[in-house]
Design an enzyme around this catalytic site. Structure first.
Site, mmCIF file in Angstrom:
data_model
loop_
_atom_site.group_PDB
_atom_site.id
_atom_site.type_symbol
_atom_site.label_atom_id
_atom_site.label_comp_id
_atom_site.label_asym_id
_atom_site.label_seq_id
_atom_site.Cartn_x
_atom_site.Cartn_y
_atom_site.Cartn_z
ATOM 1 N N ASP A 82 0.839 -1.200 0.000
ATOM 2 C CA ASP A 82 0.000 0.000 0.000
ATOM 3 C C ASP A 82 0.880 1.259 0.000
ATOM 4 O OD1 ASP A 82 -2.459 1.400 0.238
ATOM 5 O OD2 ASP A 82 -2.216 1.551 2.415
ATOM 6 N N HIS A 83 0.714 2.116 -1.002
ATOM 7 C CA HIS A 83 1.461 3.383 -1.098
ATOM 8 C C HIS A 83 2.969 3.200 -1.145
ATOM 9 C CE1 HIS A 83 -1.934 6.081 -0.847
ATOM 10 N NE2 HIS A 83 -2.428 5.327 0.120
ATOM 11 N N GLY A 209 -8.877 6.028 2.357
ATOM 12 C CA GLY A 209 -9.340 6.940 3.403
ATOM 13 C C GLY A 209 -10.745 6.656 3.898
ATOM 14 N N ALA A 210 -11.070 5.371 4.105
ATOM 15 C CA ALA A 210 -12.452 5.044 4.503
ATOM 16 C C ALA A 210 -12.714 5.194 6.002
ATOM 17 C CB ALA A 210 -12.810 3.634 4.053
ATOM 18 N N SER A 211 -11.658 5.293 6.816
ATOM 19 C CA SER A 211 -11.904 5.467 8.259
ATOM 20 C C SER A 211 -12.626 6.772 8.515
ATOM 21 C CB SER A 211 -10.576 5.486 9.039
ATOM 22 O OG SER A 211 -9.988 4.223 9.022
ATOM 23 N N ASN A 230 -10.289 0.953 1.422
ATOM 24 C CA ASN A 230 -9.109 0.864 2.297
ATOM 25 C C ASN A 230 -9.400 1.372 3.710
ATOM 26 O OD1 ASN A 230 -7.856 0.163 -0.068
ATOM 27 N ND2 ASN A 230 -6.195 1.632 0.132
ATOM 28 N N ALA A 232 -7.560 1.807 7.542
ATOM 29 C CA ALA A 232 -6.362 1.707 8.384
ATOM 30 C C ALA A 232 -6.602 2.319 9.764
ATOM 31 C CB ALA A 232 -5.177 2.403 7.710
ATOM 32 N N THR A 233 -6.912 3.608 9.794
ATOM 33 C CA THR A 233 -6.948 4.348 11.060
ATOM 34 C C THR A 233 -7.926 3.758 12.080
ATOM 35 O OG1 THR A 233 -6.360 6.328 9.829
ATOM 36 C CG2 THR A 233 -7.280 6.670 12.015
HETATM 37 P P1 13P Z 1 -7.670 5.461 6.588
HETATM 38 O O1 13P Z 1 -6.475 5.464 7.474
HETATM 39 O O2 13P Z 1 -8.327 6.766 6.518
HETATM 40 O O3 13P Z 1 -8.586 4.343 6.900
HETATM 41 O O4 13P Z 1 -7.146 5.195 5.089
HETATM 42 C C1 13P Z 1 -6.610 3.957 4.765
HETATM 43 C C2 13P Z 1 -6.008 3.962 3.419
HETATM 44 O O5 13P Z 1 -6.493 4.596 2.510
HETATM 45 C C3 13P Z 1 -4.807 3.138 3.215
HETATM 46 O O6 13P Z 1 -4.238 3.311 1.973
#
Ligand code: 13P
Length: 288
Positions: A82-83, A209-211, A230, A232-233
């Site tokens: 990822d990234h 950025g779904a968090s 996606n 993560a947070t």
């Molecule tokens: P969040 O941290 O906002 O969930 O985003 C996760 C993401 O897009 C990982 O690439």
């Protein structure tokens, strides 16, 4: 099963009108939690690792844990970079057995983005690995990747079509108003832009950025054509809150098995909720 690429799972999701959740993992505990939930709910999942996570845990450790969990699973599991920005480390991961990568060159001018991504696509496809790339640039913080408001921009639909055709990528990460990390104010999602991109781009689209987004917002994005979501947070917050609460009640504990368990349980609740949100429950059965 063996670790799979994201090719079939994302195309199935696109055709079926649901999305595959991609969870950012950091260690044994996060991988185990996601895999347990994926098997219980029969959902395909993507384990996503940023460069920071690879540095922290070691690429081969993470990849081998993922391979082992995939072998013990009866749902499709993909391990995904990822990234990542460094071409050589992406190639090393592919040679080590990684079947799904994101090359993020979205900080570069269009022509350079195309050139770098094309190089990785040519390499990855020789080894049956899939490539995601980003056009446009999300604001916010994802591990060591920090993008300020003034450096972010939304995806241009007409460039998106050209980008996909010229790079040969398998999925496209788009910027439509979401952000990495938690939202400081109400997110303004540009649904019309998503519709425009969906009209001209045929491959699966990815929502970063779904968090912090509500289920309704994410589900509307899925309806309009997002096939990978996606997260993560929110997982990180749940894990650390679970551990913190345990320490508040048991300040003298020293046994990691004791304090990591409530962290895993808290993450599990988030993973269940996100699989339900993506409507990917029972979709892993298609592949058996
Ligand atoms: P969040 O941290 O906002 O969930 O985003 C996760 C993401 O897009 C990982 O690439």
């Amino acid at each position: 099963m063996l670790l799979v690429s994201t090719k079939k799972m994302l195309i199935d999701a696109q055709e079926g009108g649901y999305a595959i959740p991609a969870f950012n993992i950091h260690n044994l505990e996060t991988i185990q939690t996601i895999i347990d939930v994926a098997n219980e709910m029969k959902s395909p999942v993507i384990l996503a690792a940023t460069p920071g996570t690879m540095k922290f845990a070691g690429m081969e450790y993470l990849l081998n844990i993922a391979m082992l969990t995939a072998k013990k699973s009866d749902v499709p599991i993909a391990f995904h970079l990822d990234h990542h920005e460094d071409l050589e480390s992406i190639k090393d991961a592919i040679m080590a057995g990684c079947k799904s990568v994101m090359l993020d060159a979205s900080m570069l001018p269009f022509e350079e983005n195309v050139k770098r991504v094309r190089e990785i696509v040519e390499f990855a496809h020789r080894y049956d690995a899939t490539v995601e790339a980003e056009l446009g640039r999300l604001v916010g913080q994802e591990d060591d990747l920090i993008v300020k408001e003034q450096d972010s921009h939304l995806t241009d639909p007409s460039l998106a079509k050209e980008f996909v055709e010229r790079t040969g990528i398998d999925s496209l990460a788009i910027s439509i108003g979401t952000a990495h990390g938690l939202y400081k104010s109400e997110p303004r999602i540009d649904y019309d832009r998503l519709k425009e991109i969906r009209k001209v781009v045929k491959i699966p689209l990815v929502l970063h950025g779904a968090s912090g987004l509500t289920d309704n917002v994410v589900q509307k994005c899925i309806e309009l054509g997002i096939s990978k979501v996606n997260i993560a947070t929110e997982l990180k917050i749940a894990f650390s809150d679970g551990v913190k609460e345990y320490f508040e009640e048991n300040p003298n504990t020293t046994d990691p098995r004791k304090y990591l368990t409530p962290g895993k349980e808290a993450m599990k609740k988030i993973a269940i909720n996100k699989i339900q949100m993506c409507q990917s429950e029972n979709k892993g059965l298609l592949h058996l």
